[in-house]
Design a protein around this motif. Structure first.
Motif, short mmCIF file in Angstrom:
data_model
loop_
_atom_site.label_atom_id
_atom_site.label_comp_id
_atom_site.label_asym_id
_atom_site.label_seq_id
_atom_site.Cartn_x
_atom_site.Cartn_y
_atom_site.Cartn_z
N LYS A 123 -18.68 -3.54 -17.61
CA LYS A 123 -18.04 -2.99 -16.40
C LYS A 123 -16.71 -3.71 -16.22
CE LYS A 123 -19.36 -2.23 -11.60
NZ LYS A 123 -20.46 -2.23 -10.66
N SER A 124 -15.64 -2.97 -16.01
CA SER A 124 -14.34 -3.62 -15.81
C SER A 124 -13.77 -3.19 -14.47
CB SER A 124 -13.32 -3.18 -16.86
OG SER A 124 -13.93 -3.01 -18.10
N HIS A 125 -13.18 -4.14 -13.78
CA HIS A 125 -12.47 -3.80 -12.54
C HIS A 125 -11.19 -3.07 -12.88
CE1 HIS A 125 -14.44 -5.20 -8.96
NE2 HIS A 125 -15.10 -6.00 -9.78
N LEU A 126 -10.86 -2.07 -12.11
CA LEU A 126 -9.60 -1.36 -12.36
C LEU A 126 -8.46 -2.26 -11.88
CD1 LEU A 126 -10.62 2.22 -11.13
CD2 LEU A 126 -10.44 1.41 -13.49
N PRO A 127 -7.50 -2.56 -12.74
CA PRO A 127 -6.40 -3.44 -12.31
C PRO A 127 -5.55 -2.77 -11.23
CG PRO A 127 -6.26 -2.91 -14.68
CD PRO A 127 -7.39 -2.12 -14.13
N GLN A 128 -4.93 -3.58 -10.40
CA GLN A 128 -4.13 -3.07 -9.28
C GLN A 128 -3.15 -1.98 -9.69
OE1 GLN A 128 -4.38 -3.28 -6.02
NE2 GLN A 128 -6.22 -4.46 -6.39
N GLU A 129 -2.41 -2.25 -10.81
CA GLU A 129 -1.34 -1.29 -11.14
C GLU A 129 -1.90 0.08 -11.54
OE1 GLU A 129 -1.82 -3.76 -13.48
OE2 GLU A 129 -1.59 -2.86 -15.49
N VAL A 130 -3.20 0.10 -11.87
CA VAL A 130 -3.82 1.37 -12.26
C VAL A 130 -4.19 2.22 -11.04
CG1 VAL A 130 -5.97 2.28 -13.26
CG2 VAL A 130 -4.66 0.59 -14.49
N ILE A 131 -4.48 1.54 -9.92
CA ILE A 131 -4.94 2.30 -8.76
C ILE A 131 -3.98 2.25 -7.57
CG2 ILE A 131 -7.44 2.47 -9.03
CD1 ILE A 131 -7.70 -0.23 -7.66
N GLU A 132 -3.04 1.33 -7.57
CA GLU A 132 -2.17 1.23 -6.40
C GLU A 132 -1.21 2.42 -6.35
OE1 GLU A 132 -0.22 -2.60 -5.73
OE2 GLU A 132 -2.13 -3.00 -4.72
N GLU A 133 -1.08 2.96 -5.15
CA GLU A 133 -0.36 4.22 -4.98
C GLU A 133 1.02 4.24 -5.65
OE1 GLU A 133 0.08 5.34 -0.91
OE2 GLU A 133 1.00 7.24 -1.52
N ASP A 134 1.79 3.18 -5.48
CA ASP A 134 3.17 3.17 -5.98
C ASP A 134 3.26 3.20 -7.50
OD1 ASP A 134 3.63 2.83 -3.37
OD2 ASP A 134 3.97 0.66 -3.50
N THR A 135 2.29 2.55 -8.17
CA THR A 135 2.41 2.40 -9.61
C THR A 135 1.44 3.30 -10.39
OG1 THR A 135 0.90 0.57 -9.34
CG2 THR A 135 3.23 0.02 -9.65
N ALA A 136 0.43 3.85 -9.69
CA ALA A 136 -0.64 4.54 -10.40
C ALA A 136 -0.18 5.86 -11.03
CB ALA A 136 -1.77 4.85 -9.42
N SER A 137 -0.77 6.17 -12.19
CA SER A 137 -0.54 7.48 -12.80
C SER A 137 -1.75 7.81 -13.66
CB SER A 137 0.72 7.46 -13.68
OG SER A 137 0.47 6.69 -14.83
N SER A 138 -1.92 9.10 -13.96
CA SER A 138 -3.05 9.51 -14.80
C SER A 138 -3.01 8.79 -16.14
CB SER A 138 -2.98 11.01 -15.08
OG SER A 138 -3.28 11.70 -13.94
N ASP A 139 -1.83 8.73 -16.73
CA ASP A 139 -1.70 8.09 -18.05
C ASP A 139 -2.22 6.67 -18.02
OD1 ASP A 139 -0.73 10.19 -19.31
OD2 ASP A 139 1.33 9.45 -19.59
N LYS A 140 -1.78 5.94 -16.98
CA LYS A 140 -2.20 4.53 -16.88
C LYS A 140 -3.71 4.42 -16.74
CE LYS A 140 1.64 2.01 -15.05
NZ LYS A 140 2.39 1.85 -13.84
#
Ligand code: BGC
Length: 506
Positions: free
Chosen positions: A116-133
């Motif tokens: 199980k891995s925690h989703l890193p901030q940049e993957v879920i934070e609104e400003d930086t998140a994208s489907s690709d990431k």
């Protein structure tokens, strides 16, 4: 006025204010009845209305007045516990990604290895998140897992391929077992460029570009569907035992955790939203039942039935990422219960009734000022505290919020916490009662009993929650007799096993 008099007066005002708030959180028997009836009507509406308007409304959302989403899952058969095989399963949750290798042993049991891995901030934070990431992160975690658990899949000469089931914990419109268009994110996740796209394709593309083409995502399942299938696998889809004299049928799979939702088997002919040719073909092939994901978190977005306080409105409109949607979930699930408490405390503070040692709002502890920083586990600790002067609560509030409190404040907080959790459990009983009534599951067999498979942090860990839920079931239209026939079973980690089962039959 002396200091003592002033103190007594503030204390009495606090008691009054708390009583008033708690009374707004009470769900009466009569309300349970109207909500259950309203829920059945919303299910029927949802079964007969397409969801396309919801997909298009992703940028300018407007609540679906047609009723519940009632999303067909394309799961038409249930496991009975004899299934065998080794499969991959993965789950995208609110804060985590989990990848598993599941061995179904064919005797209602299984073996599971997972990371199980925690989703890193940049993957879920609104400003930086994208489907690709997001999907490339998931593909990289999958690669790392496969390298250790199934290296043969990486060897181009071995010719080994594996099927994977993908559990997705957000609403998708499925057109087949392995295709699903994201309708919207929930639970405060916001990655704009995923809405309206096929999440299986997005993930498969990233797997392919990691060199994992031999892993094929063959099934997409909502977490409730996975939980339901795993319940059927472990108890048998229609268990009848002469040895124990019990006749128990799994009827509902549900999640009461960060979010809330449930699924059940519906007659294919009742799912009016399926294309007529498809519906007829399924029935001809003997697929007379299909698992439907109700998306009950979005029950009554029109607020015709569900109780609403000013705190609920504030949280929905000001702090949540999907205002106007999932209003039922916002009164039940773990993500919101702490937020309700936080907003009530701030209101009482603004009225000068609590935490008066803080002279300005700015000086309040940071976590009390920040939305969604007061977690549900804090409420769970306070809920069962019976120590003198609520010392446990004092420690919990100090540790989690850095918030010193007086005994009187703590008793007030505990009263509010208990009212919030009770409302949540009473509301959660509504869809369960409604599905049992709509399917006629309680009267289908002579002395037949039913199983409801539950997963999620609240269902599993919140103290006293399941007994409050049972209490509400007894008050609901199914009555005490119906309630006695309901078995609430924790289907821990059910969704992983469930999506593996789904992949097996795909
Ligand atoms: C989602 C559902 C999901 C539930 C539990 C809700 O917010 O809309 O699809 O099943 O959370 O995870």
């Amino acid at each position: 006025m002396s200091f003592e008099q002033l103190h007594r007066e503030t204390a009495a005002k606090l008691d009054d204010a708390v009583d008033k708030i708690c009374s707004q959180l009470v769900v009466e028997k009569e309300q349970l009845k109207t909500m259950t009836e309203g829920f059945i009507e919303a299910m029927e509406n949802g079964l007969n209305h397409p969801n396309s308007s919801e997909v298009n409304s992703s940028t300018t959302p407007s609540p679906n007045s047609a009723g519940l989403s009632m999303l067909p899952s394309f799961v038409t058969g249930l496991p009975n516990g004899t299934e065998r095989g080794i499969l991959l399963a993965c789950e995208l949750g609110t804060m985590h990604f989990r990848i598993c290798s599941v061995e179904l042993l064919g005797d209602h049991t299984f073996q599971l290895r997972h990371v199980k891995s925690h989703l890193p901030q940049e993957v879920i934070e609104e400003d930086t998140a994208s489907s690709d990431k997001l999907f490339s992160f998931m593909a990289r975690r999958t690669y790392a897992f496969i390298k250790r658990a199934h290296p043969e899949v990486l060897d181009p000469h071995a010719g080994v391929s594996m099927k994977m089931g993908f559990t997705f914990t957000y609403p998708v419109e499925q057109t087949s077992l392995n295709e699903g268009i994201l309708i919207r994110w929930t639970k405060n996740v916001q990655i704009k460029d995923t809405v309206g796209r096929d999440v299986v394709q997005l993930f498969q593309d990233q797997l392919d570009s990691q060199g994992l083409e031999r892993i094929r995502i063959v099934a997409l399942t909502n977490d409730t569907v996975g939980t339901f299938l795993s319940l059927c696998y472990s108890s048998g889809s229609s268990m009848s035992s002469l040895a124990t004299g019990e006749v128990v049928e799994p009827v509902i799979g549900c999640i009461i955790g960060t979010g809330t939702n449930g699924c059940y088997m519906e007659s294919t002919e009742n799912i009016g939203k399926l294309q007529p040719e498809l519906r007829e073909r399924l029935i001809r092939e003997g697929k007379t039942k299909m698992c439907v994901n109700t998306e009950w978190g979005s029950f009554d977005n029109e607020l015709k039935y569900i109780p609403t306080t000013k705190y609920d409105t504030l949280i929905d409109q000001k702090f949540s990422s999907n205002p106007g949607f999932h209003l039922f979930e916002k009164r039940i699930s773990a993500l919101y219960l702490g937020e309700i408490l936080r907003n009530i405390l701030l209101d009482l503070y603004q009225q000068g009734l609590i935490l008066t040692q803080y002279r300005t709002e700015r000086s309040l502890p940071h976590r009390l000022k920040t939305p969604f920083e007061l977690g549900c586990q804090v409420l769970a600790h306070i809920e069962i505290d019976d120590s003198t002067n609520l010392r446990e609560t004092e420690l919990t509030l100090l540790q989690s919020l850095r918030l010193p409190t007086t005994p009187q404040e703590r008793y007030a907080i505990q009263k509010i916490v208990r009212a919030i959790s009770r409302r949540s459990a009473y509301l959660a009983a509504v869809p369960i009662a409604a599905i049992l009534m709509k399917t006629g599951a309680l009267t289908k067999r002579y002395h037949g009993e039913v199983e409801v498979g539950c997963d999620g942090s609240i269902a599993e860990y919140y103290p006293g929650y399941r007994s409050m839920l049972r209490h509400a079931l007894a008050l609901s239209p199914i009555g005490t007799e119906g309630e006695r026939k309901v078995h609430l079973r924790i289907a821990k980690d059910g969704s992983g096993v469930g999506s593996a089962l789904c992949a097996l039959v795909a």
